[in-house]
Write an enzyme that holds these catalytic residues in place. Sequence first.
Site, mmCIF file in Angstrom:
data_model
loop_
_atom_site.group_PDB
_atom_site.id
_atom_site.type_symbol
_atom_site.label_atom_id
_atom_site.label_comp_id
_atom_site.label_asym_id
_atom_site.label_seq_id
_atom_site.Cartn_x
_atom_site.Cartn_y
_atom_site.Cartn_z
ATOM 1 N N ILE A 1 0.831 -1.192 0.000
ATOM 2 C CA ILE A 1 0.000 0.000 0.000
ATOM 3 C C ILE A 1 0.873 1.252 0.000
ATOM 4 C CG2 ILE A 1 -0.255 -0.053 2.532
ATOM 5 C CD1 ILE A 1 -3.166 1.028 2.105
ATOM 6 N N CYS A 2 0.370 2.306 -0.624
ATOM 7 C CA CYS A 2 1.004 3.626 -0.638
ATOM 8 C C CYS A 2 2.365 3.554 -1.331
ATOM 9 C CB CYS A 2 1.085 4.153 0.794
ATOM 10 S SG CYS A 2 1.593 5.869 0.961
ATOM 11 N N HIS A 3 3.467 3.701 -0.594
ATOM 12 C CA HIS A 3 4.817 3.634 -1.157
ATOM 13 C C HIS A 3 5.360 2.194 -1.186
ATOM 14 C CE1 HIS A 3 4.698 7.982 -0.601
ATOM 15 N NE2 HIS A 3 5.730 8.045 -1.428
#
Length: 173
Positions: free
Chosen positions: A102-104
Site C-alpha cells: 500500500i502507498c509507497h
Amino acid sequence: MKKVAFLLADGFEDSEMKNPYDEMVKNGHEAVIIGLKDTEELKGKQGTICYTAHMSITDANVDDYDAVIIPGGSSPAHLMNNKDIQKFVQQADKANKTIAAICHGPQILNAAGLLKGRTLTSYPGLADEIKAAGGYYVDKEVVVDRNLVTSRKPEDEPAFISETIKKLGVNAW
C-alpha cells in the site's frame, strides 16, 4: 491459520501497518514483523505507534510465509535497496504468494524488478516510477493482479485489507 510477513522499517504510515496487522491477528493469522535487524524498535511516521521487529530479514525464509504485506510511508524507502528484502519479495512472487503493498510499498516491488507487465496502484506520486519500470498504473482504491494486491493511501485500507484477506482464503473482514 496463515503466516503473514510484514516488511517494516522506521517511518511507516501508522494506520497502514496497524490496521492490516490487527486484522490479520483478529482473523487468526500469525503476523511476523521483519525488519533489517532483529528486535529493532520501529516507529511510525506520526511517532505514536511503535513495533518491535520479530526477526531480521537475514533470518527470514520466504517458505515459512503465506503472504507478505508492505505498509507505506517512508518505510519502503528504507528497505527497498536491501538485497535480502529484494530477494525475499522476488522469491514470494516466484512462489505465487500474496504480496500486498500500500502507498509507497510498491517501491520495494520495483526495486525487486517485479513491476514489468503488472497492473497496480500506489501513492499517486509513484505513477511515473511504475510506468518507467514497465508496469501499468491505475488510480483505484485497490488493484489485484494475480498475486499482487495494491492500494493508494490510508483511506483505501478497508478495500486493501478485504482483498488481502480474500487472497488468504478468509472472508471475515
